[in-house]
Enzyme design. Structure first.
Site, PDB file in Angstrom:
ATOM      1  N   LYS A 197       0.922  -0.688  -0.122  1.00 49.73           N
ATOM      2  CA  LYS A 197       0.111  -0.108   0.261  1.00 49.73           C
ATOM      3  C   LYS A 197       0.768   0.944  -0.215  1.00 49.73           C
ATOM      4  O   LYS A 197       1.865   0.772   0.580  1.00 49.73           O
ATOM      5  CB  LYS A 197      -1.044   0.216   1.654  1.00 49.73           C
ATOM      6  CG  LYS A 197      -2.014   1.434   1.327  1.00 49.73           C
ATOM      7  CD  LYS A 197      -3.115   0.453  -0.165  1.00 49.73           C
ATOM      8  CE  LYS A 197      -4.519   0.416   0.537  1.00 49.73           C
ATOM      9  NZ  LYS A 197      -5.378  -0.540   0.485  1.00 49.73           N
TER      10      LYS A 197
HETATM   11  N1  GLU Z   1      -7.068   0.087  -3.227  1.00 51.77           N
HETATM   12  C1  GLU Z   1      -8.031  -1.678  -3.329  1.00 51.77           C
HETATM   13  C2  GLU Z   1      -7.777  -2.420  -2.185  1.00 51.77           C
HETATM   14  O1  GLU Z   1      -7.409  -2.022  -1.267  1.00 51.77           O
HETATM   15  C3  GLU Z   1      -7.972  -2.236  -4.543  1.00 51.77           C
HETATM   16  C4  GLU Z   1      -5.944  -2.635  -4.410  1.00 51.77           C
HETATM   17  C5  GLU Z   1      -6.007  -3.065  -6.451  1.00 51.77           C
HETATM   18  O2  GLU Z   1      -6.130  -3.560  -7.164  1.00 51.77           O
HETATM   19  O3  GLU Z   1      -4.652  -3.594  -6.044  1.00 51.77           O
HETATM   20  O4  GLU Z   1      -7.910  -3.349  -2.022  1.00 51.77           O
END
Ligand code: GLU
Length: 419
Positions: free
Chosen positions: A107
């Site tokens: 993240k």
């Molecule tokens: N931000 C989204 C999540 O928390 C998507 C992550 C992604 O598609 O890599 O799952």
């Protein structure tokens, strides 16, 4: 000692301890599974429109590199710090493992108040953030995606910036891009559709007819709006909606397509209707069949958990429910069916995985194919979670996380410790 601090990181640690105790993971193995492998902090200077220079702090945390590249969104919000990003990266790992994706979790984010940036400044910040991250990311190293405060346009700028440095177009560096730039059909809707699909499955298990059911959705961003729209298509009345500007309530059901048109024109639900305005503080405790928290983490604490009046809690957000609230919900197992975040919102990363696969192969699928495969993976993970919860007599969250943690642990143990 750790650089990760704050309530969100503590929450991820507490949750992990519950799972590790349940799985009886030896103490000396725990940190290797839990603690993030890498964390990068960068300063992102940009030219402001008024000619001054401003510097924003950006982060990226890559939780584990054991099963393939890391994967996860990038958040632009004033709440972002290294502890929050670290926790969200850890949750991405359990989420990807539960869904069976060949990824570790990651993240990233920038601490920024977007309401204070012009579109040009946002583009500069997006490009500078990606430029600072180039040594640490790559299609086989770490693949970014949207999260709170970022969208398809930001992903297009990320992809363009990375590609300009490589001297060739590298679509597979990010997912959640516009379809015209190598994105996949069905990614924009994927997370919300997954939330609605799993809610429908639970309604079926509980013998609830969608036409007689209601839903309340907290948050009307990408996840909340498409979850509401899909639930509306299934025949549910969406009686309550909120976002950062306020809340709306209508016992007869809100007009979701009209609300979506309004938010895409005006940026929020503000101004849609004064008559239907409602106190956002009461949204989570409205009586309804399906409650979808699709905004921030830690909104459901023990007190809110006591007062929930939903039959199904479909966690669209990451980490909306605190460990204290979990203790309450454990006692209310027969009253509130929890679809835990790492399962409920995993449609997003599942379709991100499909986007990455399509980009690597340069072979693109029909939307029906994307949806069919998304639901197949979600159904499989849902079945595994239910079975595990009933076999081990544990909560849905503990079951879902146990499956994820177990897979990461097994992959680490069979690879062994280098050198
Ligand atoms: N931000 C989204 C999540 O928390 C998507 C992550 C992604 O598609 O890599 O799952």
């Amino acid at each position: 000692m750790t650089v990760y601090s704050g309530p969100v990181f503590e929450m991820a640690v507490n949750q992990f301890n519950v799972i590790a105790n349940h799985l009886e993971i030896p103490m000396d193995e725990r940190d290797r599974i839990l603690m993030p492998k890498r964390a990068v902090t960068v300063s992102c200077p940009i030219h402001r429109d008024d000619g001054t220079v401003a510097v924003f702090e950006g982060y990226r945390v890559q939780h584990h590199l054991t099963m393939g590249p890391t994967k996860g969104g990038t958040r632009f919000a004033p709440t972002v710090d290294i502890g929050e990003v670290g926790a969200l990266a850890i949750w991405m790992s359990w989420k990807c493992a539960l869904a069976g994706l060949p990824y570790g979790g990651a993240k990233g984010g920038v601490n920024v108040d977007l309401s204070k940036l012009s579109k040009r400044e946002l583009e500069s910040l997006s490009r500078r953030y990606m430029q600072e991250m180039i040594p640490f990311v790559g299609p086989h190293t770490d693949v970014m995606a949207p999260d709170m405060g970022t969208n398809e346009q930001v992903m297009a700028w990320f992809m363009d910036t990375y590609s300009m440095y490589q001297g060739q177009t590298v679509t597979e560096i990010v997912t959640g891009k516009p379809v015209a730039n190598g994105g996949t059909l069905g990614r924009r809707e994927a997370t919300g559709r997954g939330v609605a699909h799993l809610s429908k499955r639970v309604m079926k298990e509980l013998n609830i007819t969608p036409n007689q059911a209601t839903a309340v959705v907290q948050g009307f961003g990408n996840v909340g709006s498409y979850a509401a729209l899909e639930l509306h298509h299934y025949g549910l009345k969406i009686t309550g909606i909120s976002d950062h500007t306020g809340a709306l309530y209508d016992a007869n059901g809100l007009d979701i397509p009209a609300l979506m048109r309004h938010t895409s024109a005006h940026g929020s639900i503000a101004g849609f209707s004064n008559q239907l305005a409602f106190d956002p503080a009461d949204v989570l405790t409205l009586p309804c069949t399906v409650l979808v928290p699709a905004a921030l983490e830690r909104v459901i604490d023990a007190k809110v958990a006591e007062n929930l009046k939903c039959r199904i809690l479909a966690e669209g957000a990451n980490g909306p429910t605190t460990p204290d609230a979990d203790l309450v919900l454990d006692k209310r197992r027969d009253e509130v069916f929890v679809i835990p975040d790492i399962l409920c919102n995993s449609g997003g990363v599942v379709v991100s995985y499909f986007e990455w696969v399509q980009d690597l192969q340069q072979l693109f699928w029909e939307e029906e194919e994307v949806m069919r495969r998304e639901y197949k993976l979600l159904d499989r993970a849902f079945d595994q979670m239910l079975l595990r919860a009933s076999t081990d007599k544990i909560s849905h969250r503990t079951a879902a996380m146990a499956i994820g943690v177990e897979k990461v642990r097994a992959a680490k143990n069979t690879r062994g410790l280098f050198p």
